[in-house]
Design an enzyme around this catalytic site. Sequence first.
Site, mmCIF file in Angstrom:
data_model
loop_
_atom_site.group_PDB
_atom_site.id
_atom_site.type_symbol
_atom_site.label_atom_id
_atom_site.label_comp_id
_atom_site.label_asym_id
_atom_site.label_seq_id
_atom_site.Cartn_x
_atom_site.Cartn_y
_atom_site.Cartn_z
ATOM 1 C CD GLU A 56 -2.203 4.985 -2.326
ATOM 2 O OE1 GLU A 56 -1.612 4.314 -1.243
ATOM 3 O OE2 GLU A 56 -1.626 4.457 -3.207
ATOM 4 C CE LYS A 105 6.693 6.500 4.254
ATOM 5 N NZ LYS A 105 6.878 6.255 5.631
ATOM 6 N NE ARG A 147 6.066 -2.244 7.743
ATOM 7 C CZ ARG A 147 6.474 -1.400 7.492
ATOM 8 N NH1 ARG A 147 6.086 -0.895 5.809
ATOM 9 N NH2 ARG A 147 6.781 -0.055 7.788
ATOM 10 C CD GLU A 183 1.301 3.179 8.179
ATOM 11 O OE1 GLU A 183 1.975 3.749 9.254
ATOM 12 O OE2 GLU A 183 1.078 2.088 7.781
ATOM 13 C CE LYS A 210 1.376 2.880 -2.792
ATOM 14 N NZ LYS A 210 0.553 2.034 -2.321
#
Length: 193
Positions: free
Chosen positions: A5, A7, A28, A68, A184
């Site tokens: 993915e 970032k 976060r 995000e 990932k």
Amino acid sequence: DYVVELKIDGVSISLLYENGVFIQGATRGDGFKGDDVTINLKTIKSLPLKLNAKKGASMPKLFEARGEVYLPARVFLEINEAKEALGEEIFANPRNAAAGSLKLLDSSLVAKRHLDMWIYGVGFVKGSEFKTQFEALNFLKDSGFRINPNIKKCGSIEEVIKYCNAWQDKRHGLEYDIDGMVIKVDSFSYQKA
């Protein structure tokens, strides 16, 4: 298998849903405690307040979506031009502008910033189980979340490297900033191991 993915260079957020209804959103923060920005997140048009239940599938009782929040490049330029015209200090970068916007006390001002978001994963889940990152992403997309279209499932590390290298030059043509790639392991049981 791997999932690769972009970032996104923005502000990490956690969205909590109960029976498919958005109930709380937070930054976060330090990883243990973040800022409650629920009201300001509701100004983002791509945030689903109620999730779509796929036909024949049940919605988790409680689950956390992670993503995000970012400021699109053109909006960042417009904001800085307006600030400069008023003699105000300009934002250093889109990420700082997004973070500052989420912390504003007046949500009507936040709405004028035209923030957007990409959702990239799940955290806590009660009432359902996902076996892979790719399965979780498909659930999120089907539920109404905005998932980045530049996600790729790869069957080998060589394929991962090739995909990452292909983004070296393409990254500058995006409407948002990225600061690398996220790789990932697709299997959640392998991730835990």
